[in-house]
Design a protein around this motif. Structure first.
Motif, PDB file in Angstrom:
ATOM      1  N   ILE A  32     -44.780  42.540 -21.011  1.00  0.00           N
ATOM      2  CA  ILE A  32     -45.174  41.464 -20.097  1.00  0.00           C
ATOM      3  C   ILE A  32     -44.396  41.567 -18.794  1.00  0.00           C
ATOM      4  CG2 ILE A  32     -45.189  38.963 -19.772  1.00  0.00           C
ATOM      5  CD1 ILE A  32     -45.749  38.744 -22.793  1.00  0.00           C
ATOM      6  N   ARG A  33     -43.123  41.919 -18.870  1.00  0.00           N
ATOM      7  CA  ARG A  33     -42.328  42.087 -17.644  1.00  0.00           C
ATOM      8  C   ARG A  33     -42.924  43.187 -16.762  1.00  0.00           C
ATOM      9  NH1 ARG A  33     -36.065  41.669 -19.687  1.00  0.00           N
ATOM     10  NH2 ARG A  33     -35.896  39.410 -19.490  1.00  0.00           N
ATOM     11  N   GLN A  34     -43.332  44.294 -17.371  1.00  0.00           N
ATOM     12  CA  GLN A  34     -43.922  45.385 -16.589  1.00  0.00           C
ATOM     13  C   GLN A  34     -45.209  44.938 -15.915  1.00  0.00           C
ATOM     14  OE1 GLN A  34     -44.298  48.622 -19.344  1.00  0.00           O
ATOM     15  NE2 GLN A  34     -42.250  49.402 -18.904  1.00  0.00           N
ATOM     16  N   LYS A  35     -46.033  44.197 -16.637  1.00  0.00           N
ATOM     17  CA  LYS A  35     -47.282  43.713 -16.046  1.00  0.00           C
ATOM     18  C   LYS A  35     -46.999  42.737 -14.910  1.00  0.00           C
ATOM     19  CE  LYS A  35     -50.149  44.261 -20.133  1.00  0.00           C
ATOM     20  NZ  LYS A  35     -50.895  43.566 -21.186  1.00  0.00           N
ATOM     21  N   HIS A  41     -46.895  38.908  -5.829  1.00  0.00           N
ATOM     22  CA  HIS A  41     -45.658  38.197  -5.465  1.00  0.00           C
ATOM     23  C   HIS A  41     -44.433  39.011  -5.876  1.00  0.00           C
ATOM     24  CE1 HIS A  41     -43.356  34.760  -4.203  1.00  0.00           C
ATOM     25  NE2 HIS A  41     -42.748  34.700  -5.374  1.00  0.00           N
ATOM     26  N   CYS A  42     -44.463  39.596  -7.055  1.00  0.00           N
ATOM     27  CA  CYS A  42     -43.325  40.390  -7.526  1.00  0.00           C
ATOM     28  C   CYS A  42     -43.176  41.682  -6.724  1.00  0.00           C
ATOM     29  CB  CYS A  42     -43.465  40.710  -9.009  1.00  0.00           C
ATOM     30  SG  CYS A  42     -43.228  39.274 -10.072  1.00  0.00           S
ATOM     31  N   VAL A  43     -44.295  42.302  -6.374  1.00  0.00           N
ATOM     32  CA  VAL A  43     -44.243  43.526  -5.574  1.00  0.00           C
ATOM     33  C   VAL A  43     -43.598  43.231  -4.225  1.00  0.00           C
ATOM     34  CG1 VAL A  43     -45.662  45.228  -4.349  1.00  0.00           C
ATOM     35  CG2 VAL A  43     -46.158  44.674  -6.733  1.00  0.00           C
ATOM     36  N   HIS A  46     -39.901  42.718  -4.739  1.00  0.00           N
ATOM     37  CA  HIS A  46     -39.253  43.993  -5.051  1.00  0.00           C
ATOM     38  C   HIS A  46     -39.109  44.856  -3.797  1.00  0.00           C
ATOM     39  CE1 HIS A  46     -38.679  47.955  -7.007  1.00  0.00           C
ATOM     40  NE2 HIS A  46     -37.955  47.213  -7.842  1.00  0.00           N
ATOM     41  N   GLU A  47     -40.105  44.828  -2.920  1.00  0.00           N
ATOM     42  CA  GLU A  47     -40.021  45.569  -1.662  1.00  0.00           C
ATOM     43  C   GLU A  47     -38.890  45.032  -0.792  1.00  0.00           C
ATOM     44  OE1 GLU A  47     -43.916  45.193  -0.015  1.00  0.00           O
ATOM     45  OE2 GLU A  47     -44.735  46.811  -1.258  1.00  0.00           O
ATOM     46  N   ARG A  48     -38.722  43.712  -0.754  1.00  0.00           N
ATOM     47  CA  ARG A  48     -37.614  43.115   0.004  1.00  0.00           C
ATOM     48  C   ARG A  48     -36.268  43.537  -0.584  1.00  0.00           C
ATOM     49  NH1 ARG A  48     -37.462  37.357  -0.057  1.00  0.00           N
ATOM     50  NH2 ARG A  48     -35.751  37.620   1.407  1.00  0.00           N
ATOM     51  N   LEU A  49     -36.183  43.602  -1.924  1.00  0.00           N
ATOM     52  CA  LEU A  49     -34.952  44.031  -2.593  1.00  0.00           C
ATOM     53  C   LEU A  49     -34.648  45.495  -2.270  1.00  0.00           C
ATOM     54  CD1 LEU A  49     -32.620  43.634  -4.590  1.00  0.00           C
ATOM     55  CD2 LEU A  49     -34.232  44.160  -6.437  1.00  0.00           C
ATOM     56  N   GLU A  50     -35.648  46.354  -2.326  1.00  0.00           N
ATOM     57  CA  GLU A  50     -35.434  47.771  -2.018  1.00  0.00           C
ATOM     58  C   GLU A  50     -35.025  47.972  -0.560  1.00  0.00           C
ATOM     59  OE1 GLU A  50     -39.068  49.647  -3.213  1.00  0.00           O
ATOM     60  OE2 GLU A  50     -38.304  50.060  -5.219  1.00  0.00           O
ATOM     61  N   ALA A  51     -35.651  47.216   0.342  1.00  0.00           N
ATOM     62  CA  ALA A  51     -35.288  47.310   1.756  1.00  0.00           C
ATOM     63  C   ALA A  51     -33.838  46.902   1.968  1.00  0.00           C
ATOM     64  CB  ALA A  51     -36.218  46.453   2.607  1.00  0.00           C
ATOM     65  N   CYS A  52     -33.419  45.856   1.293  1.00  0.00           N
ATOM     66  CA  CYS A  52     -32.032  45.401   1.403  1.00  0.00           C
ATOM     67  C   CYS A  52     -31.081  46.458   0.850  1.00  0.00           C
ATOM     68  CB  CYS A  52     -31.847  44.080   0.659  1.00  0.00           C
ATOM     69  SG  CYS A  52     -30.150  43.465   0.695  1.00  0.00           S
ATOM     70  N   GLU A  53     -31.409  47.024  -0.303  1.00  0.00           N
ATOM     71  CA  GLU A  53     -30.542  48.044  -0.896  1.00  0.00           C
ATOM     72  C   GLU A  53     -30.430  49.268   0.012  1.00  0.00           C
ATOM     73  OE1 GLU A  53     -32.378  48.646  -4.702  1.00  0.00           O
ATOM     74  OE2 GLU A  53     -31.149  47.098  -5.650  1.00  0.00           O
ATOM     75  N   THR A  54     -31.525  49.646   0.649  1.00  0.00           N
ATOM     76  CA  THR A  54     -31.504  50.765   1.589  1.00  0.00           C
ATOM     77  C   THR A  54     -30.631  50.441   2.789  1.00  0.00           C
ATOM     78  OG1 THR A  54     -33.732  51.394   0.907  1.00  0.00           O
ATOM     79  CG2 THR A  54     -32.948  52.279   2.999  1.00  0.00           C
ATOM     80  N   ARG A  77     -40.461  37.320 -11.158  1.00  0.00           N
ATOM     81  CA  ARG A  77     -40.868  37.995 -12.393  1.00  0.00           C
ATOM     82  C   ARG A  77     -40.788  37.054 -13.591  1.00  0.00           C
ATOM     83  NH1 ARG A  77     -37.189  42.489 -14.788  1.00  0.00           N
ATOM     84  NH2 ARG A  77     -36.156  40.585 -15.424  1.00  0.00           N
ATOM     85  N   ASP A  78     -39.686  36.318 -13.704  1.00  0.00           N
ATOM     86  CA  ASP A  78     -39.517  35.418 -14.840  1.00  0.00           C
ATOM     87  C   ASP A  78     -40.501  34.263 -14.797  1.00  0.00           C
ATOM     88  OD1 ASP A  78     -37.548  37.052 -15.803  1.00  0.00           O
ATOM     89  OD2 ASP A  78     -35.889  35.802 -15.115  1.00  0.00           O
TER      90      ASP A  78
END
Length: 90
Positions: A32-35, A41-43, A46-54, A77-78
Motif C-alpha cells: 500500500i505504501r508503494q501504491k 500528491h506524494c510524487v 517526494h520531488e520537493r524532498l529530492e530537490a532539497c537533498e540535492t 504517504r501516511d
C-alpha cells in the motif's frame, strides 16, 4: 536400571522436534505504501524532498536540512495509507 532424561514442562505440552514450514507472510502495508507513493500528491512531495537533498548535498557548509520536506512526504504517504490499509486487513 535405566536412566532417562526428562524435561519438566510445567503443564505445557511437549513440543515436537519437527518444525512445520510456515508460509511467508506478506505485510500489506509495504504494498500500500508503494501504491500511495505513486499518487500525485506524494510524487510532488517526494520531488520537493529530492530537490532539497540535492541542494543541501551540493553545499559544503549549510545549516539547512530537509526535515520539513521529509515530514511533508511522510505525512502525504501516511494519509493515503490510512485510508486504504484497514480495508485490506482481515
Amino acid at each position: 536400571m535405566v536412566f532417562e532424561d526428562k524435561m519438566i514442562t510445567n503443564g505445557e505440552p511437549e513440543e515436537e522436534e519437527e518444525e512445520e514450514e510456515e508460509e511467508d507472510l506478506v505485510d500489506p502495508l509495504d504494498a500500500i505504501r508503494q501504491k500511495c507513493e505513486e499518487t500525485e500528491h506524494c510524487v510532488h512531495a517526494h520531488e520537493r524532498l529530492e530537490a532539497c537533498e540535492t541542494r543541501v548535498g551540493s553545499r559544503s557548509e549549510t545549516a539547512e536540512d530537509c526535515t520539513e520536506e521529509l515530514l511533508d512526504f511522510l505525512h502525504a504517504r501516511d494519509h493515503c495509507v490510512a485510508h486504504k490499509l484497514f480495508h485490506s486487513l482481515k
